[in-house]
Motif scaffolding. Sequence first.
Motif, short mmCIF file in Angstrom:
data_model
loop_
_atom_site.label_atom_id
_atom_site.label_comp_id
_atom_site.label_asym_id
_atom_site.label_seq_id
_atom_site.Cartn_x
_atom_site.Cartn_y
_atom_site.Cartn_z
N ASP A 66 41.50 42.76 59.00
CA ASP A 66 40.54 41.63 58.14
C ASP A 66 41.04 40.78 56.99
O ASP A 66 41.08 40.90 56.23
CB ASP A 66 39.18 41.93 58.04
N TYR A 67 41.97 39.47 57.66
CA TYR A 67 42.93 38.96 55.76
C TYR A 67 41.45 38.70 55.01
O TYR A 67 42.00 38.74 54.13
CB TYR A 67 43.57 38.00 56.34
N VAL A 68 40.81 37.04 56.19
CA VAL A 68 39.18 36.95 55.00
C VAL A 68 38.77 37.86 54.21
O VAL A 68 38.55 38.05 53.05
CB VAL A 68 38.49 36.10 55.56
N SER A 69 38.27 39.06 54.53
CA SER A 69 37.62 39.76 53.99
C SER A 69 38.58 40.26 52.81
O SER A 69 37.46 40.52 51.51
CB SER A 69 36.89 40.80 54.44
N PHE A 70 40.05 40.98 52.71
CA PHE A 70 40.30 41.56 51.60
C PHE A 70 40.35 40.03 51.06
O PHE A 70 40.57 40.05 49.42
CB PHE A 70 41.83 42.02 52.83
N TYR A 71 40.83 39.17 51.47
CA TYR A 71 40.73 37.75 50.34
C TYR A 71 39.91 37.37 49.77
O TYR A 71 40.11 37.03 48.22
CB TYR A 71 41.55 36.32 51.03
N GLN A 72 38.85 37.49 50.55
CA GLN A 72 37.77 36.88 49.29
C GLN A 72 36.91 38.42 48.06
O GLN A 72 36.85 38.42 47.07
CB GLN A 72 36.19 36.86 50.53
N GLN A 73 37.67 39.46 48.58
CA GLN A 73 37.42 40.97 47.32
C GLN A 73 38.45 40.71 46.23
O GLN A 73 37.89 41.10 45.05
CB GLN A 73 37.77 42.15 48.15
N GLU A 74 39.85 40.29 46.93
CA GLU A 74 40.76 40.49 45.72
C GLU A 74 40.71 39.80 44.63
O GLU A 74 41.01 39.18 43.95
CB GLU A 74 42.02 40.41 46.63
N MET A 75 40.46 38.29 45.17
CA MET A 75 40.58 37.13 44.36
C MET A 75 38.95 37.04 43.10
O MET A 75 39.48 37.11 42.32
CB MET A 75 39.69 36.10 45.47
N ILE A 76 38.01 37.62 43.66
CA ILE A 76 37.17 38.19 42.68
C ILE A 76 37.55 39.08 41.40
O ILE A 76 37.65 39.31 40.32
CB ILE A 76 35.65 39.37 43.31
N TYR A 77 38.58 40.46 42.39
CA TYR A 77 39.19 40.59 40.73
C TYR A 77 40.11 40.26 39.83
O TYR A 77 40.17 40.20 38.34
CB TYR A 77 40.22 41.61 40.89
N ARG A 78 40.92 39.42 40.49
CA ARG A 78 41.68 38.58 39.75
C ARG A 78 41.51 37.69 39.46
O ARG A 78 41.43 37.23 38.13
CB ARG A 78 42.27 37.68 41.18
N LYS A 79 39.86 36.67 39.51
CA LYS A 79 39.46 35.81 38.66
C LYS A 79 39.00 36.96 37.42
O LYS A 79 39.10 36.21 35.97
CB LYS A 79 38.39 35.08 39.15
N LEU A 80 38.31 38.08 37.57
CA LEU A 80 37.55 38.73 36.56
C LEU A 80 38.24 39.15 35.40
O LEU A 80 38.42 38.64 34.49
CB LEU A 80 36.84 40.12 37.47
N LEU A 81 40.32 39.65 35.97
CA LEU A 81 40.66 39.61 34.78
C LEU A 81 42.51 38.38 34.67
O LEU A 81 43.18 39.01 34.07
CB LEU A 81 42.15 41.46 35.21
N HIS A 82 41.84 37.68 35.08
CA HIS A 82 42.90 36.25 35.15
C HIS A 82 43.80 36.18 35.61
O HIS A 82 44.65 35.94 34.43
CB HIS A 82 42.86 35.61 33.34
N TYR A 83 44.42 36.98 36.37
CA TYR A 83 45.87 37.30 36.74
C TYR A 83 46.07 36.12 37.94
O TYR A 83 44.88 35.21 38.23
CB TYR A 83 46.10 38.75 37.48
N PRO A 84 47.20 35.78 38.28
CA PRO A 84 46.83 34.73 39.18
C PRO A 84 47.06 34.98 40.33
O PRO A 84 46.82 36.37 41.19
CB PRO A 84 48.57 34.76 39.35
N PRO A 85 46.50 34.30 41.50
CA PRO A 85 46.55 32.94 41.89
C PRO A 85 45.18 32.39 40.93
O PRO A 85 44.96 30.97 40.42
CB PRO A 85 46.80 32.51 42.47
N ALA A 86 44.75 33.28 40.10
CA ALA A 86 43.54 32.65 39.06
C ALA A 86 43.39 31.95 38.64
O ALA A 86 43.06 31.21 38.46
CB ALA A 86 42.09 33.67 39.06
N TRP A 87 44.75 33.15 37.78
CA TRP A 87 45.37 31.49 36.10
C TRP A 87 46.83 31.99 36.51
O TRP A 87 47.01 32.38 37.23
CB TRP A 87 44.71 32.85 34.31
#
Length: 743
Positions: free
Chosen positions: A625-646
Amino acid sequence: MDTYASVIVDITHNKLDRPFQYRIPDELKDQIHPGVRVVVPFGKGNHTQVGYVIGLSAKPEIAPDRIKDIISIDESGTSIESELIRLAFWIREQYGGTMNQALRTVLPVKKKTQAKEKRYVFLNIDEAEALDILQQFEKKHQTARARLLSALLEQSPVPYDAVTGKLHVTASVIRALEEKQILRVISERTYRNPFSGFSVSEALVSLNQDQKAIVDQILTRRNSGDTSPSLIFGVTGSGKTEVYMALIEEAIAQGKQSIVLIPEIALTYQTLIRFYARFGDRVSVLHSRMSQGERFDQYERAKNGELDVMIGPRSALFTPFSNIGFIIIDEEHESSYKSEGVPRYHACETAIERAKMHHANVVLGSATPSLSSYLKTQQGKWHLYTLTDRVMRRPMPAVSVIDLRNELRTGNRSVLSRRLRDQIQDRLAKKEQIMLFLNRRGYAGFVSCRSCGDVIKCSHCDVSMTLHRDKRLYCHYCGDSMDLPKVCPSCGSPYIGTFRAGTQQIEAIVQKEFPNARILRMDADSTRKKDGYESILSAFSNREADILIGTQMIVKGHDFPGVTLVGILAADLSLHVPDYRASERTFQLLTQASGRAGRGEVPGEVIIQTYQPDHYSILTAAKQDYVSFYQQEMIYRKLLHYPPAWEMMLIHIDSENEPAADRMAAFLALMVREYLKEENTRCWQMIGPSNAGIAKIEDIFRKVIYIKHADADTLTGLKSFLEAKMDEQPDPAVSVQFDRNPM
């Protein structure tokens, strides 16, 4: 004000370090840029020579009165070299390093290699005259000349090496008869063949409805002038390679060439078999295990228009094709597309830039797309195409997640869980094949508890801390450290430490458990020889072994219909490398490994062994289930300002003199603050300066600075600003390198 151009007049490796500076006449100033071919006066006699502009400057390197003027722009057409030099300039601007380093990257085999030739000896006179001369040779007892002429009367031409070998005729005899015009020697250029042993059989494959729809949509967009990249998101075994080949076939029909990038040398064997069966001698390969002569020949064939398709890892992107239709990047999520040497370019980004120069299309494919690529499709910058089913509607494998903490509680301390051991026994009895994957990707000495599964992490960076030889744990981002605990801080268990089993130990354990099983091991040691990958993969493909044990190189892209069981040992090893991408890499590896099972007629099963069965990367990988993984991981990246969010940039500072390295690191940190002081403070962060993960290698002290920013162009501008500041205050004792979005 005068402007100067740096020009190279000979594109060979040993001449790249010798650019010459020329003055740009006023009437040419608007037309001169890196990559342009120019006519220049060269040498003492001022002979006209064609050269390539590789850089511009307002500053003369020698006395201005000694600098010659560029004569003109060479109008004989855009050469492949011009295009690649423009690409090198773009790489240097984006990723740092020197122009010479960028040129050596895009012109990797311009170092001249001896051409391979096949020579033939032809009879140069008619038969009657030859018979008369033969009688004269025999009368004079000139036996060698007679022997050669007699052979040519029977058959012409004769291979030169057959004349000197079987006929025992010396080169001087051949030369004497050539001077008398009795015979002539003709040389033909032959190419070293990386496909010796391959056979061509026409592969007739019809696309299914889903594959055909993707091909039609990409071609329709292409024909309408839309060259924005396409991402094919297809589950393992969905037939992405057939889509690539259909697109390439269309490009060939239009007289265009294609480049196919694959991430590992280990993938080359099976990929080449499929492409060679389809396209024959018009396809070739480049990889680092080829000899210099083999690589040179393939570049020459490409440049001479004798190839339609080039396949290979990252460096194949710089194949000297003059009319590219498609650049295809398979398994686009792989970290091997990022160069580890300077310049630290990313092949996906560079491919898009090269495609712009040809109005070509980039097509990327993966069962587990990188977060940055998938984000671009969600932002509407790229087109997304999905293949949700395997070819022939074969079912995805059944996946079981085994909690190794429970195995420990019941007294099983083996690397094989009871269920995996039982299933291996079952498959061996059924004469089916098994793959055992030891997940040591990016292995580092993280410390975890075998009772509760917890890993000791940095409280500031949320990445695992690494055990060093001094028995202390260090964070490889901010440099924070702590003593190694004797018991688990979470549950108090004494079962705390690092995982140390390797593939050789796993092989010994499995061989002892199943003494009659035929086992192959594939890792860095077993593939050292030139054909190591191919021999192991072909042996397993031919059912010469029951079990294949290996690291990540066995789980990507291979198609073994006989494999019905995949066991993933220690699935969470890659989950705790000191890297913010650890969860993404774990999801990708587990999904790719699972995809090796059940690709034939018999359904497959996957057993994932882990100390953290509830981690979202493992749960979503088990469900594919890639889409569920993507949604969960992007929350983490945005919170800690890691790529690809930043965006992130890493600055490496190396020196044999530690105080000098510290001074440069402090200076650069000060300059970063100066450049970004006008920025909104919420848009950027700086971590460091601190010691690198390995603070000293071969007496070189290593320091790092990490900078995060919401905007990629700002970081590119910052890099150029820092390079200019270092030029003003150079320190030859210190080396500084830049790495965008480091891996």
